[in-house]
Design a protein around this motif. Structure first.
Motif, PDB file in Angstrom:
ATOM      1  N   PRO A   1       0.842  -1.223  -0.115  1.00  0.00           N
ATOM      2  CA  PRO A   1       0.056   0.172  -0.002  1.00  0.00           C
ATOM      3  C   PRO A   1       0.725   1.334  -0.026  1.00  0.00           C
ATOM      4  O   PRO A   1       0.522   2.359  -0.702  1.00  0.00           O
ATOM      5  CB  PRO A   1      -0.905  -0.125   1.536  1.00  0.00           C
TER       6      PRO A   1
ATOM      7  N   LEU B   1       0.425   4.088  -2.817  1.00  0.00           N
ATOM      8  CA  LEU B   1      -0.233   5.404  -2.655  1.00  0.00           C
ATOM      9  C   LEU B   1       0.798   6.600  -2.857  1.00  0.00           C
ATOM     10  O   LEU B   1       0.297   7.656  -3.525  1.00  0.00           O
ATOM     11  CB  LEU B   1      -0.569   5.543  -1.147  1.00  0.00           C
TER      12      LEU B   1
ATOM     13  N   PHE C   1      -7.377  -5.181  -5.371  1.00  0.00           N
ATOM     14  CA  PHE C   1      -6.340  -4.878  -4.230  1.00  0.00           C
ATOM     15  C   PHE C   1      -7.045  -5.655  -3.126  1.00  0.00           C
ATOM     16  O   PHE C   1      -6.249  -6.024  -2.103  1.00  0.00           O
ATOM     17  CB  PHE C   1      -5.743  -3.363  -4.185  1.00  0.00           C
ATOM     18  N   ARG C   2      -8.160  -5.206  -2.548  1.00  0.00           N
ATOM     19  CA  ARG C   2      -8.934  -5.493  -1.360  1.00  0.00           C
ATOM     20  C   ARG C   2      -8.905  -6.942  -1.496  1.00  0.00           C
ATOM     21  O   ARG C   2      -8.866  -7.693  -0.178  1.00  0.00           O
ATOM     22  CB  ARG C   2     -10.204  -4.622  -1.104  1.00  0.00           C
TER      23      ARG C   2
ATOM     24  N   ASN D   1      -3.984  -9.433   1.465  1.00  0.00           N
ATOM     25  CA  ASN D   1      -4.682  -8.129   2.032  1.00  0.00           C
ATOM     26  C   ASN D   1      -5.584  -8.223   2.923  1.00  0.00           C
ATOM     27  O   ASN D   1      -6.290  -7.533   3.313  1.00  0.00           O
ATOM     28  CB  ASN D   1      -4.895  -7.139   0.987  1.00  0.00           C
TER      29      ASN D   1
ATOM     30  N   THR E   1      -5.441   1.850   6.376  1.00  0.00           N
ATOM     31  CA  THR E   1      -4.363   1.683   5.491  1.00  0.00           C
ATOM     32  C   THR E   1      -3.713   3.169   4.779  1.00  0.00           C
ATOM     33  O   THR E   1      -2.431   3.162   4.903  1.00  0.00           O
ATOM     34  CB  THR E   1      -4.842   0.577   4.084  1.00  0.00           C
ATOM     35  N   THR E   2      -4.546   3.920   4.364  1.00  0.00           N
ATOM     36  CA  THR E   2      -4.252   5.052   3.716  1.00  0.00           C
ATOM     37  C   THR E   2      -3.953   6.324   4.942  1.00  0.00           C
ATOM     38  O   THR E   2      -3.359   7.258   4.390  1.00  0.00           O
ATOM     39  CB  THR E   2      -5.117   5.757   2.839  1.00  0.00           C
TER      40      THR E   2
ATOM     41  N   ALA F   1      -6.673  -4.857   4.237  1.00  0.00           N
ATOM     42  CA  ALA F   1      -6.203  -3.746   3.730  1.00  0.00           C
ATOM     43  C   ALA F   1      -7.032  -2.963   2.233  1.00  0.00           C
ATOM     44  O   ALA F   1      -7.094  -3.688   1.481  1.00  0.00           O
ATOM     45  CB  ALA F   1      -4.589  -3.960   3.217  1.00  0.00           C
ATOM     46  N   THR F   2      -6.989  -1.737   2.326  1.00  0.00           N
ATOM     47  CA  THR F   2      -7.944  -1.261   1.086  1.00  0.00           C
ATOM     48  C   THR F   2      -7.377   0.172   0.919  1.00  0.00           C
ATOM     49  O   THR F   2      -6.743   0.948   1.802  1.00  0.00           O
ATOM     50  CB  THR F   2      -9.147  -1.150   1.429  1.00  0.00           C
ATOM     51  N   ILE F   3      -7.169   0.359  -0.516  1.00  0.00           N
ATOM     52  CA  ILE F   3      -6.678   1.918  -0.876  1.00  0.00           C
ATOM     53  C   ILE F   3      -7.999   2.586  -1.153  1.00  0.00           C
ATOM     54  O   ILE F   3      -7.981   3.493  -1.768  1.00  0.00           O
ATOM     55  CB  ILE F   3      -5.791   1.939  -2.086  1.00  0.00           C
TER      56      ILE F   3
END
Length: 422
Positions: free
Chosen positions: A26, A30, A52-53, A58, A132-133, A416-418
Motif C-alpha cells: 500500500p 499510494l 487490491f482489497r 491483504n 491503510t491510507t 487492507a484497502t486503498i
C-alpha cells in the motif's frame, strides 16, 4: 539551442498498470498517485480498489487494536490523548500506528454503539477512517427532514411550549452488488406536548415520533432519503439503544434494546429483550429477526463467522449461528470448551469477567479476561486470548497480556484497502 524532439511512445495499456499496481504494497502504491493525474486516476479506479482489497495477502493479515488511554498518559500538544492504536501481525510483532489527531484526542463514550470495521474501513459515529491510507473523513451534513417547518406543523409543535429533539444513529455497510461502502442513518424527531394551566407549563403523556431513513454512498456528497418500511414495535419506535452491530454480505445487523433496559437488572419482561434489526443495503429493506431460544434475551457480541451472523452471550459458553433458511431464520448452537481457569479466582479479593470482544471469519474468537479488585483504587488487569473453534485450543496474545484498564477494541481480520474516502 534547438528543442529536443521526443519520439512517439506507445501508451501502456491500463490492464498492464492494473496487473503491476495490484501486487504492490500500500505505501509505495499510494506514493505513485503523485506521479501524474493519469496514474492517480488508475490507482483510485474502482477496478484496482476491488482487486487490491480481494488479494489474499491483504485480507486478515493484521490485528488492529484500539486502547483507551489513562489520564496519566501523554498529551497531544497540550490536549489530552484518549485513544491509542496498534497493528499486530500473525507473528506477534506489533507496531504503533500513526493515526489522525482527531481519533486520538476525541472522546468516544462506550454508549451509542461501538467502533466497527467493515471491509477495510473503521467507523465510529459520523467519522470514517481508512487505517491503510491513514485518511479520515467526516460524513457530509444532511437535512434529517426535508422540510422541518412542515414536520413541526404536522406534529403540532408549539414554539416555547413543547419539547422536541432530533437524534441520529449511523451504521456503515458494504453493498456487494456495486462494491461500495454505504452509510445508513436512522434519524428520529421526538416531540412531547406540554399543557399550560394557571400560567404553569406541565409535562403531559402525549408523545410523538417521526423517523427519517437516509443512505449515503461513500464518495457522494449528498444523502438519499429512502421510503423503507420501518417495522419496529411501539416501545422501540419511540426510542432504542444500539448495543452493537456488524455488516455481513450486504446486510447490516443491529442489536437493539429499549433505552430503559440499560438501567434495569434483572431483565425478566419479554418486552425488554434484545431484538435484531436487519437492513438489506442493496434492496433498502428492514427486517426484524427474533433472538434464538436459550440466549437469555440479551446479546453481548455479534460477529461474522464464514459469512454468517454469530451471536455470543457473556455468561454462556456457547455461540449461536444464523443459518439461511427459506422458512425463516434457523439458529445453530455450538458449545465452546473454554478453560475453567478463566473463571477461577486466583486471589480471593479479585473477581474475573470473561467477555467476547472479537471474531475472525476463519473461526477464531477473541476473549478478554479481566481481573478486577473489590478495592476501587486498584487497577483492573486484562488479558486477550484467542480460542480456535476447530482445534479447541486457546492462546494468549503476547502484546495484549495483563494490561491495566484496557477498555479498548479489537478488530480481527483487518482488510487492507486503498479505498478513497472522497
Amino acid at each position: 539551442m534547438k528543442p529536443i524532439k521526443r519520439k512517439n511512445t506507445v501508451p501502456i495499456p491500463k490492464d498492464i498498470f492494473l496487473e503491476i499496481f495490484v501486487k504492490l504494497p500500500p505505501k509505495p502504491l499510494l506514493r505513485f498517485k503523485c506521479v501524474s493525474k493519469h496514474w492517480c486516476s488508475i490507482i483510485e479506479d474502482s477496478e484496482l480498489v476491488d482487486a487490491f482489497r480481494n488479494r489474499p495477502c491483504n485480507r486478515g493479515t493484521n490485528l488492529l487494536v484500539r486502547r483507551k488511554c489513562t489520564q496519566e498518559e501523554e498529551t497531544i500538544e497540550g490536549r489530552r490523548k484518549f485513544n491509542d492504536f496498534f497493528l499486530l501481525d500473525s507473528e506477534g510483532k506489533f507496531a504503533h500506528l500513526e493515526v489522525p489527531i482527531i481519533l486520538q484526542e476525541k472522546f468516544f463514550s462506550n454508549d451509542d454503539g461501538e467502533w466497527q470495521h467493515v471491509e477495510g474501513l473503521v467507523h465510529r459515529k459520523n467519522i470514517i477512517w481508512n487505517p491503510t491510507t491513514r485518511k479520515v473523513v467526516h460524513l457530509p451534513p444532511r437535512n434529517p427532514f426535508w422540510d422541518v417547518s412542515k414536520v413541526i406543523e404536522n406534529m403540532g409543535i408549539v414554539a416555547g411550549c413543547d419539547n422536541w429533539s432530533v437524534s441520529s444513529k449511523y451504521f456503515l455497510g458494504f453493498d456487494v452488488s456495486i462494491k461500495k461502502h454505504k452509510v445508513l442513518c436512522i434519524c428520529r424527531m421526538d416531540f412531547r406536548m406540554n399543557t399550560i394551566s394557571d400560567d404553569y407549563i406541565e409535562n403531559s403523556d402525549i408523545h410523538k415520533s417521526q423517523v427519517s431513513i437516509e443512505v449515503l454512498t461513500l464518495g457522494a456528497n449528498c444523502w438519499k432519503k429512502t421510503t423503507s418500511d420501518y417495522p419496529l414495535p411501539k416501545e422501540l419506535f419511540e426510542d432504542f439503544h444500539v448495543k452493537t452491530y456488524c455488516s455481513i454480505n450486504g446486510v447490516i445487523y443491529m442489536i437493539i434494546c429499549p433505552p430503559c433496559k440499560r438501567f434495569q437488572l434483572p431483565r425478566r419482561r419479554s418486552d425488554q429483550n434484545d431484538t435484531i434489526l436487519a437492513y438489506d443495503i442493496t434492496h433498502e429493506k428492514f427486517q426484524l429477526l427474533p433472538l434464538p431460544r436459550g440466549i437469555g434475551g440479551m446479546v453481548h457480541f455479534v460477529g461474522d463467522l464464514r459469512g454468517r451472523l454469530t451471536l455470543m452471550q457473556q455468561k454462556h459458553k456457547q455461540i449461536w449461528i444464523l443459518e439461511e433458511d427459506y422458512g425463516g431464520p434457523r439458529w445453530t448452537v455450538v458449545d465452546l470448551l473454554l478453560p475453567e481457569l478463566w473463571y477461577t479466582r486466583e486471589i480471593s479479593l479479585r473477581e474475573k469477567i470473561v467477555k467476547p470482544i472479537g471474531l475472525n471469519p476463519s473461526g477464531e474468537i477473541f476473549f478478554e479476561v479481566k481481573e478486577f479488585s473489590l478495592n476501587i483504587k486498584e487497577s483492573s488487569l486484562s488479558t486477550i486470548y484467542v480460542y480456535n473453534m476447530e482445534s479447541k485450543d486457546t492462546r494468549k496474545v503476547r502484546f495484549l497480556t495483563r494490561m491495566k484498564n484496557f477498555f479498548g477494541s479489537i478488530f480481527p481480520n483487518l482488510v487492507a484497502t486503498i479505498q478513497p474516502l472522497k
